[in-house]
Enzyme design. Sequence first.
Site, PDB file in Angstrom:
ATOM      1  NE  ARG A  85     -26.499   3.746  19.474  1.00 55.06           N
ATOM      2  CZ  ARG A  85     -26.024   3.374  20.776  1.00 55.06           C
ATOM      3  NH1 ARG A  85     -25.296   4.011  21.850  1.00 55.06           N
ATOM      4  NH2 ARG A  85     -26.186   1.996  21.119  1.00 55.06           N
ATOM      5  CE  LYS A 116     -24.439  -2.320  21.753  1.00 53.28           C
ATOM      6  NZ  LYS A 116     -24.284  -2.200  23.229  1.00 53.28           N
ATOM      7  CE1 TYR A 122     -19.495   3.052  24.686  1.00 49.99           C
ATOM      8  CE2 TYR A 122     -20.770   3.470  22.732  1.00 49.99           C
ATOM      9  CZ  TYR A 122     -19.961   4.001  23.869  1.00 49.99           C
ATOM     10  OH  TYR A 122     -20.182   5.046  24.178  1.00 49.99           O
ATOM     11  CG  HIS A 132     -20.790  -3.540  26.573  1.00 48.68           C
ATOM     12  ND1 HIS A 132     -20.358  -2.823  27.788  1.00 48.68           N
ATOM     13  CD2 HIS A 132     -21.073  -2.500  25.704  1.00 48.68           C
ATOM     14  CE1 HIS A 132     -20.735  -1.528  27.419  1.00 48.68           C
ATOM     15  NE2 HIS A 132     -21.241  -1.381  26.417  1.00 48.68           N
ATOM     16  CD  GLU A 147     -16.783  -1.800  26.310  1.00 49.64           C
ATOM     17  OE1 GLU A 147     -16.447  -2.910  26.220  1.00 49.64           O
ATOM     18  OE2 GLU A 147     -16.805  -0.897  25.244  1.00 49.64           O
ATOM     19  CG  ASP A 167     -22.806   4.378  44.593  1.00 48.43           C
ATOM     20  OD1 ASP A 167     -22.827   4.372  43.517  1.00 48.43           O
ATOM     21  OD2 ASP A 167     -21.646   4.228  45.203  1.00 48.43           O
ATOM     22  CB  VAL A 180     -29.020   1.126  32.435  1.00 52.97           C
ATOM     23  CG1 VAL A 180     -28.054   1.811  31.570  1.00 52.97           C
ATOM     24  CG2 VAL A 180     -30.368   2.116  32.542  1.00 52.97           C
ATOM     25  CG  ASP A 208     -24.854  -2.901  26.524  1.00 49.69           C
ATOM     26  OD1 ASP A 208     -25.111  -3.862  25.899  1.00 49.69           O
ATOM     27  OD2 ASP A 208     -24.847  -1.963  26.424  1.00 49.69           O
ATOM     28  CG  MET A 251     -32.034   1.149  27.048  1.00 49.25           C
ATOM     29  SD  MET A 251     -31.847   1.653  28.695  1.00 49.25           S
ATOM     30  CE  MET A 251     -33.096   3.214  28.933  1.00 49.25           C
TER      31      MET A 251
END
Length: 356
Positions: A15, A75, A94, A96, A118, A197, A266, A269, A300
Amino acid sequence: MIVGLPKEIKNNESRVAITPGGVFELTKNNHKVYVQKGAGFDSGFGDSDYINAGAEILPTIEDVYAIAEMIVKVKEPIEEEYKLAKEGQIIFTYFHFASNNNLIDAMVNSKAVCIAYETVEVDKTLPLLTPMSEVAGRMAVQQGAKYLEKPIKGKGVLLGGVPGVKPGKVLILGGGVVGVQAAKMAAGLGAIVNILDINLDRLRYINDIMPNNVITEFSSEYNIRKHIKDADLIVGGVLIPGAKAPKLITRDMLKDMQPGTVIVDVAVDQGGCIETTKATTHEDPIYIIDDVVHYCVANMPGAVPYTSTIALTNVTLPYVLQLANKGWEKACDENAPLQKGVNIVNGEIICQDILK
Protein backbone atom coordinates in the site's frame (compact mmCIF):
# COMPACT_ATOMS: atom_id res chain seq x y z
CA MET A 1 3.64 22.40 5.30
CA ILE A 2 6.12 19.97 3.79
CA VAL A 3 4.53 16.52 3.61
CA GLY A 4 6.57 13.37 2.98
CA LEU A 5 5.23 10.14 1.51
CA PRO A 6 7.77 7.32 1.93
CA LYS A 7 7.62 3.90 0.32
CA GLU A 8 6.51 1.25 2.81
CA ILE A 9 9.31 -1.18 3.67
CA LYS A 10 7.45 -3.63 5.91
CA ASN A 11 7.53 -7.15 4.46
CA ASN A 12 5.19 -7.37 1.44
CA GLU A 13 3.45 -4.09 2.31
CA SER A 14 2.29 -2.84 -1.07
CA ARG A 15 0.00 0.00 0.00
CA VAL A 16 0.87 3.68 -0.16
CA ALA A 17 -0.52 6.26 2.28
CA ILE A 18 -2.02 8.76 -0.19
CA THR A 19 -3.26 8.45 -3.76
CA PRO A 20 -2.28 11.00 -6.43
CA GLY A 21 -5.75 12.48 -5.97
CA GLY A 22 -4.97 13.10 -2.30
CA VAL A 23 -1.64 14.69 -3.22
CA PHE A 24 -3.50 16.97 -5.63
CA GLU A 25 -5.68 18.23 -2.75
CA LEU A 26 -2.61 18.94 -0.64
CA THR A 27 -0.78 20.84 -3.36
CA LYS A 28 -3.99 22.73 -4.18
CA ASN A 29 -3.84 23.95 -0.57
CA ASN A 30 -0.29 25.21 -1.16
CA HIS A 31 1.49 22.39 0.64
CA LYS A 32 4.68 20.85 -0.67
CA VAL A 33 4.57 17.08 -1.14
CA TYR A 34 7.64 14.88 -1.59
CA VAL A 35 7.06 11.26 -2.64
CA GLN A 36 9.72 8.57 -2.54
CA LYS A 37 10.46 7.06 -5.93
CA GLY A 38 8.24 4.05 -6.59
CA ALA A 39 6.13 4.54 -3.44
CA GLY A 40 2.84 4.01 -5.23
CA PHE A 41 3.90 1.55 -7.91
CA ASP A 42 2.53 -1.59 -6.23
CA SER A 43 -0.79 0.15 -5.61
CA GLY A 44 -1.13 1.02 -9.27
CA PHE A 45 0.12 4.63 -9.10
CA GLY A 46 3.28 5.60 -10.99
CA ASP A 47 5.71 8.41 -10.19
CA SER A 48 4.32 10.35 -13.14
CA ASP A 49 0.86 10.26 -11.54
CA TYR A 50 2.26 11.96 -8.46
CA ILE A 51 4.26 14.46 -10.49
CA ASN A 52 1.13 15.37 -12.45
CA ALA A 53 -0.66 15.90 -9.12
CA GLY A 54 2.01 18.42 -8.07
CA ALA A 55 4.43 16.30 -6.04
CA GLU A 56 8.18 16.03 -6.36
CA ILE A 57 9.93 12.65 -6.39
CA LEU A 58 12.88 11.92 -4.10
CA PRO A 59 15.13 8.88 -4.57
CA THR A 60 15.39 7.50 -1.01
CA ILE A 61 13.40 7.13 2.19
CA GLU A 62 16.16 9.04 4.01
CA ASP A 63 15.59 12.03 1.71
CA VAL A 64 11.85 12.02 2.42
CA TYR A 65 12.23 11.87 6.22
CA ALA A 66 14.96 14.50 6.18
CA ILE A 67 12.89 17.15 4.38
CA ALA A 68 9.36 16.47 5.66
CA GLU A 69 7.61 18.26 8.51
CA MET A 70 4.92 15.58 8.41
CA ILE A 71 5.36 11.95 7.37
CA VAL A 72 2.20 10.19 6.23
CA LYS A 73 2.49 6.40 6.16
CA VAL A 74 0.39 3.25 6.15
CA LYS A 75 2.20 1.01 8.64
CA GLU A 76 4.25 1.75 11.73
CA PRO A 77 7.92 2.61 11.28
CA ILE A 78 10.05 -0.52 11.44
CA GLU A 79 13.54 -0.76 12.90
CA GLU A 80 15.30 0.64 9.85
CA GLU A 81 13.16 3.78 10.11
CA TYR A 82 13.58 4.45 13.83
CA LYS A 83 16.66 6.60 13.33
CA LEU A 84 14.99 8.63 10.57
CA ALA A 85 12.22 10.13 12.72
CA LYS A 86 13.20 13.49 14.16
CA GLU A 87 12.17 15.81 16.97
CA GLY A 88 8.95 17.70 16.30
CA GLN A 89 8.20 15.79 13.10
CA ILE A 90 4.58 14.66 12.77
CA ILE A 91 4.20 10.96 11.91
CA PHE A 92 0.65 10.04 10.97
CA THR A 93 0.13 6.31 10.46
CA TYR A 94 -1.13 3.05 11.95
CA PHE A 95 1.15 2.61 14.96
CA HIS A 96 -0.46 -0.19 17.01
CA PHE A 97 1.92 0.63 19.87
CA ALA A 98 0.29 -1.72 22.38
CA SER A 99 1.93 -4.81 20.89
CA ASN A 100 5.37 -3.27 20.26
CA ASN A 101 7.41 -1.93 23.17
CA ASN A 102 10.47 -1.41 20.98
CA LEU A 103 8.48 0.95 18.77
CA ILE A 104 7.23 2.86 21.81
CA ASP A 105 10.81 3.31 23.06
CA ALA A 106 12.05 4.38 19.62
CA MET A 107 9.33 7.00 19.13
CA VAL A 108 9.74 8.33 22.67
CA ASN A 109 13.47 8.73 22.02
CA SER A 110 12.87 10.40 18.64
CA LYS A 111 10.66 13.07 20.26
CA ALA A 112 8.43 12.97 17.18
CA VAL A 113 4.70 13.74 17.29
CA CYS A 114 3.08 10.34 16.81
CA ILE A 115 -0.58 10.43 15.74
CA ALA A 116 -2.15 7.00 15.28
CA TYR A 117 -4.90 6.31 12.78
CA GLU A 118 -6.30 3.54 14.97
CA THR A 119 -7.10 5.73 17.99
CA VAL A 120 -8.83 8.61 16.16
CA GLU A 121 -12.35 8.23 17.53
CA VAL A 122 -15.73 9.65 16.47
CA ASP A 123 -18.81 8.76 18.55
CA LYS A 124 -17.18 5.54 19.77
CA THR A 125 -16.23 4.52 16.23
CA LEU A 126 -12.75 4.38 14.70
CA PRO A 127 -13.18 5.95 11.25
CA LEU A 128 -9.57 5.57 10.13
CA LEU A 129 -9.45 1.92 11.13
CA THR A 130 -12.84 1.02 9.65
CA PRO A 131 -11.95 0.66 5.95
CA MET A 132 -8.94 -1.54 6.66
CA SER A 133 -11.02 -3.59 9.10
CA GLU A 134 -13.57 -4.01 6.32
CA VAL A 135 -10.86 -5.26 3.99
CA ALA A 136 -9.31 -7.53 6.63
CA GLY A 137 -12.68 -8.96 7.69
CA ARG A 138 -13.52 -9.93 4.14
CA MET A 139 -10.01 -11.25 3.49
CA ALA A 140 -10.13 -13.37 6.68
CA VAL A 141 -12.74 -15.62 5.12
CA GLN A 142 -11.09 -15.55 1.71
CA GLN A 143 -7.76 -16.63 3.21
CA GLY A 144 -9.36 -19.01 5.69
CA ALA A 145 -11.21 -20.80 2.90
CA LYS A 146 -7.93 -21.22 1.03
CA TYR A 147 -6.00 -22.61 4.00
CA LEU A 148 -8.77 -25.11 4.76
CA GLU A 149 -7.60 -26.95 1.65
CA LYS A 150 -5.86 -30.24 2.42
CA PRO A 151 -2.61 -29.55 0.51
CA ILE A 152 -2.04 -26.64 2.93
CA LYS A 153 -2.72 -28.92 5.96
CA GLY A 154 -6.32 -27.73 6.40
CA LYS A 155 -9.32 -29.99 7.09
CA GLY A 156 -10.20 -30.32 3.43
CA VAL A 157 -13.54 -28.57 3.89
CA LEU A 158 -15.33 -26.43 1.30
CA LEU A 159 -17.03 -23.72 3.32
CA GLY A 160 -20.12 -23.58 1.14
CA GLY A 161 -20.52 -27.33 0.89
CA VAL A 162 -22.32 -28.83 -2.12
CA PRO A 163 -25.73 -30.47 -2.55
CA GLY A 164 -25.81 -33.49 -0.27
CA VAL A 165 -22.86 -32.30 1.84
CA LYS A 166 -23.25 -29.95 4.78
CA PRO A 167 -21.46 -26.58 4.60
CA GLY A 168 -18.51 -25.65 6.75
CA LYS A 169 -18.81 -23.91 10.11
CA VAL A 170 -17.25 -20.52 10.81
CA LEU A 171 -16.82 -19.12 14.33
CA ILE A 172 -16.27 -15.36 14.56
CA LEU A 173 -15.08 -13.75 17.80
CA GLY A 174 -16.21 -10.12 17.92
CA GLY A 175 -19.16 -8.39 16.29
CA GLY A 176 -17.36 -5.21 15.24
CA VAL A 177 -16.44 -4.15 11.73
CA VAL A 178 -14.12 -7.13 11.16
CA GLY A 179 -16.67 -9.60 12.51
CA VAL A 180 -19.58 -8.26 10.47
CA GLN A 181 -17.59 -8.20 7.24
CA ALA A 182 -16.26 -11.71 7.87
CA ALA A 183 -19.79 -12.93 8.60
CA LYS A 184 -21.07 -11.34 5.41
CA MET A 185 -18.44 -13.12 3.31
CA ALA A 186 -18.83 -16.48 5.05
CA ALA A 187 -22.62 -16.31 4.85
CA GLY A 188 -22.38 -15.44 1.17
CA LEU A 189 -20.38 -18.62 0.59
CA GLY A 190 -23.13 -20.60 2.31
CA ALA A 191 -21.27 -21.49 5.52
CA ILE A 192 -22.91 -21.84 8.90
CA VAL A 193 -21.71 -18.80 10.87
CA ASN A 194 -21.67 -18.28 14.63
CA ILE A 195 -20.70 -14.76 15.71
CA LEU A 196 -19.99 -14.06 19.38
CA ASP A 197 -19.87 -10.73 21.19
CA ILE A 198 -20.50 -9.36 24.69
CA ASN A 199 -22.55 -6.39 23.43
CA LEU A 200 -26.17 -7.50 23.19
CA ASP A 201 -27.22 -4.36 21.30
CA ARG A 202 -24.59 -5.18 18.69
CA LEU A 203 -25.83 -8.77 18.50
CA ARG A 204 -29.39 -7.54 17.97
CA TYR A 205 -28.21 -5.35 15.12
CA ILE A 206 -26.27 -8.21 13.51
CA ASN A 207 -29.23 -10.53 13.94
CA ASP A 208 -31.44 -8.04 12.10
CA ILE A 209 -29.17 -7.48 9.10
CA MET A 210 -27.73 -10.94 8.51
CA PRO A 211 -29.29 -13.93 6.74
CA ASN A 212 -30.53 -16.97 8.64
CA ASN A 213 -27.24 -18.86 8.36
CA VAL A 214 -25.61 -16.30 10.69
CA ILE A 215 -26.34 -17.10 14.34
CA THR A 216 -25.57 -14.60 17.10
CA GLU A 217 -24.58 -15.72 20.57
CA PHE A 218 -23.25 -14.08 23.73
CA SER A 219 -19.51 -14.44 24.08
CA SER A 220 -18.35 -16.43 27.09
CA GLU A 221 -15.58 -18.93 27.70
CA TYR A 222 -18.17 -21.69 27.87
CA ASN A 223 -19.64 -20.80 24.47
CA ILE A 224 -16.22 -20.39 22.88
CA ARG A 225 -15.12 -23.80 24.18
CA LYS A 226 -18.35 -25.30 22.82
CA HIS A 227 -17.98 -23.90 19.31
CA ILE A 228 -14.27 -24.52 18.75
CA LYS A 229 -14.84 -28.28 18.92
CA ASP A 230 -16.43 -28.41 15.47
CA ALA A 231 -15.52 -25.07 13.88
CA ASP A 232 -13.70 -25.31 10.56
CA LEU A 233 -12.59 -21.67 10.47
CA ILE A 234 -12.16 -19.36 13.48
CA VAL A 235 -11.82 -15.61 12.89
CA GLY A 236 -10.48 -13.42 15.71
CA GLY A 237 -11.86 -9.90 15.34
CA VAL A 238 -11.79 -8.47 18.87
CA LEU A 239 -10.65 -4.88 19.36
CA ILE A 240 -10.12 -2.67 22.41
CA PRO A 241 -9.07 0.71 20.93
CA GLY A 242 -5.36 1.33 21.48
CA ALA A 243 -4.93 -1.55 23.94
CA LYS A 244 -3.89 -5.19 23.68
CA ALA A 245 -6.60 -7.63 22.62
CA PRO A 246 -7.85 -10.07 25.29
CA LYS A 247 -6.82 -13.72 24.88
CA LEU A 248 -10.13 -15.47 24.23
CA ILE A 249 -8.62 -18.75 23.05
CA THR A 250 -5.79 -20.14 25.17
CA ARG A 251 -3.09 -22.63 24.21
CA ASP A 252 -4.79 -25.48 26.08
CA MET A 253 -7.97 -24.97 24.02
CA LEU A 254 -6.21 -25.99 20.79
CA LYS A 255 -6.41 -29.64 21.84
CA ASP A 256 -10.21 -29.41 21.64
CA MET A 257 -10.10 -28.37 17.96
CA GLN A 258 -10.15 -30.84 15.11
CA PRO A 259 -6.89 -31.29 13.16
CA GLY A 260 -6.76 -28.89 10.23
CA THR A 261 -8.92 -26.22 11.85
CA VAL A 262 -7.86 -22.79 10.59
CA ILE A 263 -7.49 -19.71 12.79
CA VAL A 264 -7.26 -16.26 11.21
CA ASP A 265 -6.42 -13.74 13.94
CA VAL A 266 -7.17 -10.29 12.54
CA ALA A 267 -6.41 -8.82 16.00
CA VAL A 268 -2.72 -9.64 15.54
CA ASP A 269 -1.78 -5.94 15.28
CA GLN A 270 -2.97 -5.52 18.87
CA GLY A 271 -1.25 -8.67 20.10
CA GLY A 272 -3.95 -11.09 18.93
CA CYS A 273 -6.97 -12.58 20.70
CA ILE A 274 -5.53 -16.12 20.46
CA GLU A 275 -2.77 -17.00 22.94
CA THR A 276 -0.75 -18.80 20.26
CA THR A 277 -0.82 -15.87 17.85
CA LYS A 278 2.47 -14.52 16.54
CA ALA A 279 2.71 -12.06 13.69
CA THR A 280 3.45 -13.50 10.25
CA THR A 281 3.96 -11.99 6.80
CA HIS A 282 2.48 -12.47 3.35
CA GLU A 283 5.76 -14.14 2.45
CA ASP A 284 5.36 -16.80 5.15
CA PRO A 285 1.74 -16.43 6.32
CA ILE A 286 0.98 -19.57 8.34
CA TYR A 287 2.34 -21.85 11.03
CA ILE A 288 0.86 -24.94 12.68
CA ILE A 289 0.54 -25.65 16.40
CA ASP A 290 -1.15 -28.85 17.61
CA ASP A 291 -2.38 -29.50 14.05
CA VAL A 292 -4.20 -26.14 14.03
CA VAL A 293 -3.32 -23.83 11.13
CA HIS A 294 -2.66 -20.23 12.22
CA TYR A 295 -2.84 -17.36 9.71
CA CYS A 296 -1.69 -14.20 11.51
CA VAL A 297 -0.52 -11.75 8.86
CA ALA A 298 -0.20 -8.33 10.48
CA ASN A 299 -0.94 -6.32 7.35
CA MET A 300 -3.61 -8.32 5.56
CA PRO A 301 -4.93 -5.39 3.45
CA GLY A 302 -1.43 -4.99 1.99
CA ALA A 303 -2.21 -7.95 -0.27
CA VAL A 304 -4.91 -5.93 -2.07
CA PRO A 305 -3.14 -2.55 -2.23
CA TYR A 306 -5.18 -0.89 -4.97
CA THR A 307 -8.45 -1.33 -3.08
CA SER A 308 -6.87 -0.62 0.30
CA THR A 309 -4.97 2.52 -0.72
CA ILE A 310 -8.04 4.19 -2.17
CA ALA A 311 -10.19 3.17 0.82
CA LEU A 312 -7.55 4.49 3.25
CA THR A 313 -7.06 7.82 1.50
CA ASN A 314 -10.83 8.35 1.46
CA VAL A 315 -10.86 8.53 5.27
CA THR A 316 -7.40 9.87 6.18
CA LEU A 317 -7.16 12.78 3.74
CA PRO A 318 -9.49 15.17 5.62
CA TYR A 319 -7.33 14.72 8.74
CA VAL A 320 -4.08 15.06 6.76
CA LEU A 321 -5.38 18.34 5.36
CA GLN A 322 -6.31 19.63 8.82
CA LEU A 323 -2.87 18.79 10.19
CA ALA A 324 -1.15 20.41 7.21
CA ASN A 325 -3.35 23.50 7.17
CA LYS A 326 -3.33 24.25 10.89
CA GLY A 327 -0.36 22.42 12.41
CA TRP A 328 -0.91 19.50 14.77
CA GLU A 329 -1.57 21.51 17.96
CA LYS A 330 -4.28 23.77 16.54
CA ALA A 331 -5.81 20.94 14.50
CA CYS A 332 -6.08 18.74 17.58
CA ASP A 333 -7.42 21.58 19.75
CA GLU A 334 -10.21 22.13 17.25
CA ASN A 335 -10.87 18.48 16.46
CA ALA A 336 -11.56 16.19 19.43
CA PRO A 337 -11.49 12.97 17.36
CA LEU A 338 -8.05 13.84 15.99
CA GLN A 339 -6.85 14.70 19.50
CA LYS A 340 -7.58 11.10 20.52
CA GLY A 341 -5.11 10.01 17.86
CA VAL A 342 -2.20 11.70 19.63
CA ASN A 343 -0.20 8.88 21.24
CA ILE A 344 3.31 10.25 21.86
CA VAL A 345 4.56 13.87 21.78
CA ASN A 346 8.13 15.04 22.27
CA GLY A 347 9.10 11.98 24.30
CA GLU A 348 5.94 11.86 26.42
CA ILE A 349 3.33 9.11 26.19
CA ILE A 350 -0.07 10.81 25.91
CA CYS A 351 -2.31 7.80 25.24
CA GLN A 352 -1.91 5.58 28.29
CA ASP A 353 -3.91 2.76 26.69
CA ILE A 354 -0.87 1.79 24.61
CA LEU A 355 0.84 0.65 27.83
CA LYS A 356 -1.96 -1.74 28.81
